[in-house]
Design a protein around this motif. Structure first.
Motif, PDB file in Angstrom:
ATOM      1  N   GLY A  10       0.910  -1.148   0.023  1.00  0.00           N
ATOM      2  CA  GLY A  10       0.030  -0.037   0.122  1.00  0.00           C
ATOM      3  C   GLY A  10       0.876   1.273   0.034  1.00  0.00           C
ATOM      4  N   LEU A  11       2.138   1.199   0.641  1.00  0.00           N
ATOM      5  CA  LEU A  11       2.749   2.483   0.877  1.00  0.00           C
ATOM      6  C   LEU A  11       3.472   2.659  -0.346  1.00  0.00           C
ATOM      7  CD1 LEU A  11       4.044   4.534   2.626  1.00  0.00           C
ATOM      8  CD2 LEU A  11       5.762   2.917   3.251  1.00  0.00           C
ATOM      9  N   VAL A  12       3.972   1.731  -1.131  1.00  0.00           N
ATOM     10  CA  VAL A  12       4.745   1.864  -2.209  1.00  0.00           C
ATOM     11  C   VAL A  12       3.836   2.282  -3.506  1.00  0.00           C
ATOM     12  CG1 VAL A  12       5.865   0.316  -4.189  1.00  0.00           C
ATOM     13  CG2 VAL A  12       6.540   0.038  -1.703  1.00  0.00           C
ATOM     14  N   GLU A  13       2.500   1.644  -3.426  1.00  0.00           N
ATOM     15  CA  GLU A  13       1.733   1.994  -4.470  1.00  0.00           C
ATOM     16  C   GLU A  13       1.173   3.792  -4.275  1.00  0.00           C
ATOM     17  OE1 GLU A  13       0.706   0.823  -7.469  1.00  0.00           O
ATOM     18  OE2 GLU A  13       1.898  -0.880  -6.740  1.00  0.00           O
ATOM     19  N   ALA A  14       1.182   3.981  -2.969  1.00  0.00           N
ATOM     20  CA  ALA A  14       0.999   5.165  -2.658  1.00  0.00           C
ATOM     21  C   ALA A  14       2.069   6.325  -3.421  1.00  0.00           C
ATOM     22  CB  ALA A  14       0.652   5.578  -1.223  1.00  0.00           C
ATOM     23  N   ILE A  15       3.172   5.842  -2.980  1.00  0.00           N
ATOM     24  CA  ILE A  15       4.445   6.810  -3.681  1.00  0.00           C
ATOM     25  C   ILE A  15       4.073   6.682  -5.133  1.00  0.00           C
ATOM     26  CG2 ILE A  15       6.811   6.461  -4.094  1.00  0.00           C
ATOM     27  CD1 ILE A  15       7.130   5.306  -0.984  1.00  0.00           C
ATOM     28  N   TRP A  16       3.977   5.563  -5.918  1.00  0.00           N
ATOM     29  CA  TRP A  16       3.622   5.555  -7.301  1.00  0.00           C
ATOM     30  C   TRP A  16       2.578   6.475  -7.751  1.00  0.00           C
ATOM     31  CZ3 TRP A  16       6.577   4.487 -10.941  1.00  0.00           C
ATOM     32  CH2 TRP A  16       7.476   3.627 -11.114  1.00  0.00           C
ATOM     33  N   THR A  17       1.517   6.476  -6.962  1.00  0.00           N
ATOM     34  CA  THR A  17       0.319   7.545  -7.317  1.00  0.00           C
ATOM     35  C   THR A  17       0.970   8.822  -7.148  1.00  0.00           C
ATOM     36  OG1 THR A  17      -0.969   6.126  -6.031  1.00  0.00           O
ATOM     37  CG2 THR A  17      -1.745   8.465  -6.386  1.00  0.00           C
ATOM     38  N   GLY A  18       1.869   9.198  -6.234  1.00  0.00           N
ATOM     39  CA  GLY A  18       2.421  10.646  -6.385  1.00  0.00           C
ATOM     40  C   GLY A  18       3.326  10.808  -7.728  1.00  0.00           C
ATOM     41  N   VAL A  19       4.325   9.895  -7.872  1.00  0.00           N
ATOM     42  CA  VAL A  19       5.104   9.923  -9.250  1.00  0.00           C
ATOM     43  C   VAL A  19       4.255  10.218 -10.339  1.00  0.00           C
ATOM     44  CG1 VAL A  19       6.658   8.658 -10.648  1.00  0.00           C
ATOM     45  CG2 VAL A  19       7.173   8.747  -8.078  1.00  0.00           C
ATOM     46  N   ALA A  20       3.279   9.245 -10.506  1.00  0.00           N
ATOM     47  CA  ALA A  20       2.485   9.269 -11.862  1.00  0.00           C
ATOM     48  C   ALA A  20       1.728  10.651 -11.980  1.00  0.00           C
ATOM     49  CB  ALA A  20       1.412   8.268 -11.852  1.00  0.00           C
ATOM     50  N   LEU A  21       1.266  11.196 -10.466  1.00  0.00           N
ATOM     51  CA  LEU A  21       0.445  12.539 -10.786  1.00  0.00           C
ATOM     52  C   LEU A  21       1.580  13.602 -10.863  1.00  0.00           C
ATOM     53  CD1 LEU A  21      -1.684  12.417  -7.580  1.00  0.00           C
ATOM     54  CD2 LEU A  21      -2.563  12.566  -9.749  1.00  0.00           C
ATOM     55  N   ARG A  22       2.619  13.584 -10.645  1.00  0.00           N
ATOM     56  CA  ARG A  22       3.713  14.289 -11.263  1.00  0.00           C
ATOM     57  C   ARG A  22       4.027  14.428 -12.349  1.00  0.00           C
ATOM     58  NH1 ARG A  22       7.544  17.339 -11.861  1.00  0.00           N
ATOM     59  NH2 ARG A  22       9.840  17.615 -11.076  1.00  0.00           N
ATOM     60  N   ARG A  23       4.105  13.105 -13.005  1.00  0.00           N
ATOM     61  CA  ARG A  23       4.561  12.990 -14.397  1.00  0.00           C
ATOM     62  C   ARG A  23       3.339  13.610 -15.318  1.00  0.00           C
ATOM     63  NH1 ARG A  23       4.361   7.232 -15.455  1.00  0.00           N
ATOM     64  NH2 ARG A  23       4.861   7.734 -17.311  1.00  0.00           N
ATOM     65  N   TRP A  24       1.985  13.287 -14.775  1.00  0.00           N
ATOM     66  CA  TRP A  24       0.642  13.857 -15.574  1.00  0.00           C
ATOM     67  C   TRP A  24       0.797  15.350 -15.662  1.00  0.00           C
ATOM     68  CZ3 TRP A  24      -3.549  16.440 -13.620  1.00  0.00           C
ATOM     69  CH2 TRP A  24      -4.674  16.577 -14.539  1.00  0.00           C
ATOM     70  N   ILE A  25       1.307  16.105 -14.414  1.00  0.00           N
ATOM     71  CA  ILE A  25       1.436  17.240 -14.789  1.00  0.00           C
ATOM     72  C   ILE A  25       2.404  17.983 -15.622  1.00  0.00           C
ATOM     73  CG2 ILE A  25       2.065  19.331 -13.119  1.00  0.00           C
ATOM     74  CD1 ILE A  25       0.546  17.901 -10.814  1.00  0.00           C
ATOM     75  N   VAL A  26       3.598  17.533 -15.441  1.00  0.00           N
ATOM     76  CA  VAL A  26       4.601  17.510 -16.406  1.00  0.00           C
ATOM     77  C   VAL A  26       4.114  17.539 -17.973  1.00  0.00           C
ATOM     78  CG1 VAL A  26       6.988  17.244 -17.143  1.00  0.00           C
ATOM     79  CG2 VAL A  26       6.436  17.418 -14.663  1.00  0.00           C
ATOM     80  N   ARG A  27       3.709  16.257 -17.988  1.00  0.00           N
ATOM     81  CA  ARG A  27       3.110  15.939 -19.676  1.00  0.00           C
ATOM     82  C   ARG A  27       1.947  17.053 -19.857  1.00  0.00           C
ATOM     83  NH1 ARG A  27       2.448  10.680 -22.524  1.00  0.00           N
ATOM     84  NH2 ARG A  27       1.919  11.418 -24.427  1.00  0.00           N
ATOM     85  N   GLN A  28       1.105  17.447 -19.050  1.00  0.00           N
ATOM     86  CA  GLN A  28       0.066  18.304 -19.384  1.00  0.00           C
ATOM     87  C   GLN A  28       0.649  19.660 -19.854  1.00  0.00           C
ATOM     88  OE1 GLN A  28      -2.966  18.598 -16.493  1.00  0.00           O
ATOM     89  NE2 GLN A  28      -4.231  19.202 -17.640  1.00  0.00           N
ATOM     90  N   ARG A  29       1.359  19.982 -19.186  1.00  0.00           N
ATOM     91  CA  ARG A  29       2.098  21.254 -19.500  1.00  0.00           C
ATOM     92  C   ARG A  29       2.749  21.348 -20.815  1.00  0.00           C
ATOM     93  NH1 ARG A  29       4.461  22.560 -13.523  1.00  0.00           N
ATOM     94  NH2 ARG A  29       2.539  23.140 -12.395  1.00  0.00           N
ATOM     95  N   LYS A  30       3.407  20.233 -20.999  1.00  0.00           N
ATOM     96  CA  LYS A  30       4.252  20.323 -22.297  1.00  0.00           C
ATOM     97  C   LYS A  30       3.377  20.246 -23.476  1.00  0.00           C
ATOM     98  CE  LYS A  30       8.320  17.655 -20.767  1.00  0.00           C
ATOM     99  NZ  LYS A  30       9.157  16.756 -20.843  1.00  0.00           N
ATOM    100  N   SER A  31       2.182  19.547 -23.337  1.00  0.00           N
ATOM    101  CA  SER A  31       1.213  19.251 -24.474  1.00  0.00           C
ATOM    102  C   SER A  31       0.501  20.893 -24.780  1.00  0.00           C
ATOM    103  CB  SER A  31       0.275  18.125 -24.148  1.00  0.00           C
ATOM    104  OG  SER A  31      -0.569  18.304 -23.018  1.00  0.00           O
ATOM    105  N   ALA A  32       0.360  21.548 -23.608  1.00  0.00           N
ATOM    106  CA  ALA A  32      -0.413  22.881 -23.848  1.00  0.00           C
ATOM    107  C   ALA A  32       0.112  23.603 -24.533  1.00  0.00           C
ATOM    108  CB  ALA A  32      -0.903  23.391 -22.345  1.00  0.00           C
TER     109      ALA A  32
END
Length: 74
Positions: A52-74
């Protein structure tokens, strides 16, 4: 198969599918983050807190990747 096991299977399967489709759209990265959060909830609910802890960390990593990728595509 009980409900918790089915929930875990769904979460991990969704993670796999969304990860495979990430290059198609930044929305799949957000879906991957959501699936990671579901996987984290599953880990904690079934008593496997390290998972559960590792998956919570992966959630944060993926959210950060989404924010970065969204900014690049805008």
């Amino acid at each position: 198969m009980d409900g918790l096991t089915f929930f875990g299977l769904f979460a991990v399967s969704a993670m796999l599918v969304c990860y495979a489709l990430e290059d198609r759209s930044h929305w799949f990265i957000l879906a991957f983050a959501t699936a990671c959060a579901l996987g984290s909830a599953y880990g904690f609910l079934q008593g496997a807190w390290p998972f559960g802890l590792v998956e919570a960390i992966w959630t944060g990593v993926a959210l950060r990747r989404w924010i970065v990728r969204q900014r690049k595509s805008a």
